[in-house]
Scaffold this active site. Sequence first.
Site, PDB file in Angstrom:
ATOM      1  N   GLU A 162       0.830  -1.209   0.000  1.00  0.00           N
ATOM      2  CA  GLU A 162       0.000   0.000   0.000  1.00  0.00           C
ATOM      3  C   GLU A 162       0.863   1.258   0.000  1.00  0.00           C
ATOM      4  O   GLU A 162       1.765   1.402   0.834  1.00  0.00           O
ATOM      5  CB  GLU A 162      -0.928   0.022   1.221  1.00  0.00           C
ATOM      6  CG  GLU A 162      -1.867   1.209   1.235  1.00  0.00           C
ATOM      7  CD  GLU A 162      -2.951   1.082   2.288  1.00  0.00           C
ATOM      8  OE1 GLU A 162      -3.420   2.125   2.778  1.00  0.00           O
ATOM      9  OE2 GLU A 162      -3.329  -0.049   2.623  1.00  0.00           O
ATOM     10  N   LYS A 193      -7.528  -0.078  11.183  1.00  0.00           N
ATOM     11  CA  LYS A 193      -6.862  -0.591   9.984  1.00  0.00           C
ATOM     12  C   LYS A 193      -5.628   0.249   9.674  1.00  0.00           C
ATOM     13  O   LYS A 193      -4.589  -0.276   9.251  1.00  0.00           O
ATOM     14  CB  LYS A 193      -7.843  -0.577   8.802  1.00  0.00           C
ATOM     15  CG  LYS A 193      -7.335  -1.295   7.557  1.00  0.00           C
ATOM     16  CD  LYS A 193      -6.643  -0.364   6.585  1.00  0.00           C
ATOM     17  CE  LYS A 193      -6.215  -1.106   5.320  1.00  0.00           C
ATOM     18  NZ  LYS A 193      -5.469  -0.225   4.394  1.00  0.00           N
ATOM     19  N   ASP A 203       3.643 -13.917  12.403  1.00  0.00           N
ATOM     20  CA  ASP A 203       2.292 -14.257  11.968  1.00  0.00           C
ATOM     21  C   ASP A 203       1.387 -13.024  12.049  1.00  0.00           C
ATOM     22  O   ASP A 203       0.829 -12.715  13.095  1.00  0.00           O
ATOM     23  CB  ASP A 203       1.743 -15.379  12.859  1.00  0.00           C
ATOM     24  CG  ASP A 203       0.411 -15.927  12.361  1.00  0.00           C
ATOM     25  OD1 ASP A 203      -0.193 -15.310  11.467  1.00  0.00           O
ATOM     26  OD2 ASP A 203      -0.015 -16.973  12.885  1.00  0.00           O
ATOM     27  N   HIS A 231      -2.100  10.469  -0.884  1.00  0.00           N
ATOM     28  CA  HIS A 231      -2.241   9.083  -1.301  1.00  0.00           C
ATOM     29  C   HIS A 231      -2.511   8.956  -2.796  1.00  0.00           C
ATOM     30  O   HIS A 231      -2.145   7.967  -3.411  1.00  0.00           O
ATOM     31  CB  HIS A 231      -3.399   8.464  -0.510  1.00  0.00           C
ATOM     32  CG  HIS A 231      -3.604   7.006  -0.757  1.00  0.00           C
ATOM     33  ND1 HIS A 231      -2.853   6.035  -0.136  1.00  0.00           N
ATOM     34  CD2 HIS A 231      -4.481   6.351  -1.552  1.00  0.00           C
ATOM     35  CE1 HIS A 231      -3.261   4.842  -0.530  1.00  0.00           C
ATOM     36  NE2 HIS A 231      -4.250   5.004  -1.389  1.00  0.00           N
TER      37      HIS A 231
END
Length: 630
Positions: free
Chosen positions: A82, A470, A486, A584
């Site tokens: 991202e 997030k 993990d 972005h």
Amino acid sequence: MTNSRIAGFYKLSLDERLDALAKASGLDAEELGTLLTSGLLATQEAEKMVENVVATHNLPLGIGLNFKINGIDRLIPMVIEEPSVVAGASFMAKLVRKGGGFFATTSAPEMIGQIQILDIADIHAAKMKIYENRADLLAIADDIDPILKKLGGGARDLEVRVIEDSRIGEFLVLHLIYDVRDAMGANAVNTACEKLAPRIEQLTGGRVHLKILSNLSDRRMARVRCVVPVDALAFGQAPSLGLSALEGERQVLPSEGEGFRKGAGTQEPKAREMAFHGMVKRARELRKNATDAEQFLWQFLRRKQINDARFRRQHPHKNYILDFYCYELKIAIELDGSGHLEEEQRHHDEQRTKDLNEDGIQVLRFWNSDALNNIEVVLGEIWEAIENVRITPSLGLSPSGGERQNLSLNEEVDLGDKSFSKSQEPEVLPLEGQGFRKGAGYTGESVRDGIIEAYAFAASDPYRAATHNKGIMNGVDAVVIATGNDWRAIEAGAHAYAARDGKYTSLSTWGKDADGNLVGTLEMPMAVGIVGGATKVHPTAQAALKLMDVKTASELAEIIVSVGLAQNLAALRALATEGIQRGHMSLHARQVATAAGAEGEMVDQVAGQMVAEGVVRIDRAEEILKSLYL
């Protein structure tokens, strides 16, 4: 000692970045380069990790810069596809440094193993039986890993819970608390639970069903705090006496043939000396045919958006035409394409920079790709350069022995007009309060309050909290993946912890201290290891740990949670000010352009046009690409 502040890192070539990393970390350049570039996971190694292997899959690995955690500088590998995450976290880490850096702690590395016990005749009597035999049960669990016990780990405690309301009726759950030291711990805990099962059945008269580790590792917590000085949060803001006009942009120039008096600031070259016809004609051509990178950067530089500094584009100076130039501060900004990597061109650039420096002009050079891909970092460096050289102006400057003159200058100045103004009579600058306002931008207080208000939204609403968290996990997962841990377990634990009180909410908090500074905290489960599993199998994971100079799993957890808070701050700052899309969009546009079939330099051209239009979609990218081939 590691230095996490590498100036102009993003402007370097890949080889130069590896050299800079080696110097900053004290590692051998050849070894580091081999591990990070040639040391990718081989198919043979991958076959030992998962089933049915046919190939491996690679992701970008970037370096988080500027991080100071518990007084130690850390260079942080981040694996993520991202855009803007690495740049955003690095820029926020730079702001946090001004408040002393990140302060992180961890609890003991204790994991929870769960044993489900069914078909019990007397559930409360069974519960007491387990507690009565606590010492024996812990001894059994301790015996499964003598090495771990020797290192100080092993079984720590037992907890018994009664599940009274379930679809199958009442049952018991035994929690085994197990210290796994520097391992993630799943194998050790699962093995211990299985070893205990027969004895548990014997004690309770029930039937043991599930024996498995819990990923809600709320006994293995990582916590971090940071303080950002309120002044460091301001951007796009004029200095204390810097004023910008409400109507257009104005600039004070000396009378013809006369300079500024001493102390009035940097002297501008005479307009008429600059406007010799050949250079003016060339400057006009370059302005009309600006590159995508120049057009994109101009959207941020125009109208004094960056620290109230007025830039012109394609500005003639002696034998050179500068991509962007600020008269007031004598700062030139140059954007370079891949052609500037050629040896001859590099020598030319060095001479050009030297000549400009001799004229008192500071030169900032950026790659086109960085202007399009890392705009926030580019703007941050420009902002810092402005701060470093700015001289606070005095209002109403007058030329020595002459009258004040003010020429009204529009963005698209006609470089061939001898007067450099459309008005016949120059106007005098009004005094403060007579048509002037503070420079456009954001004060530290407004940014701080906007961040706190955005946090309050996430703390109160689960829909917003999901996206808020997030953003935190963008930073967390990037380091977890880079170190071979993990990430799915970390994600599961984080989101379960966010809903621990029955309502999903923000993992972080933001507020202000008594001095008005922004204060942020983040706490979350952090079950990561530096031994065993993919961490020891994957060569890049080994290189990542080495680059960070991590010695314990607790140190790694402290780094990861700090990156999570930095990325959370980057997202909130963007949302609370200019909007998340501004920084972005350019990075996303490149991905869209590539998906549409653009290759090489076409990627930047298509992306730049979409960003300029404010429309970043696959169909628009295909249309632009088609027009370029016509």
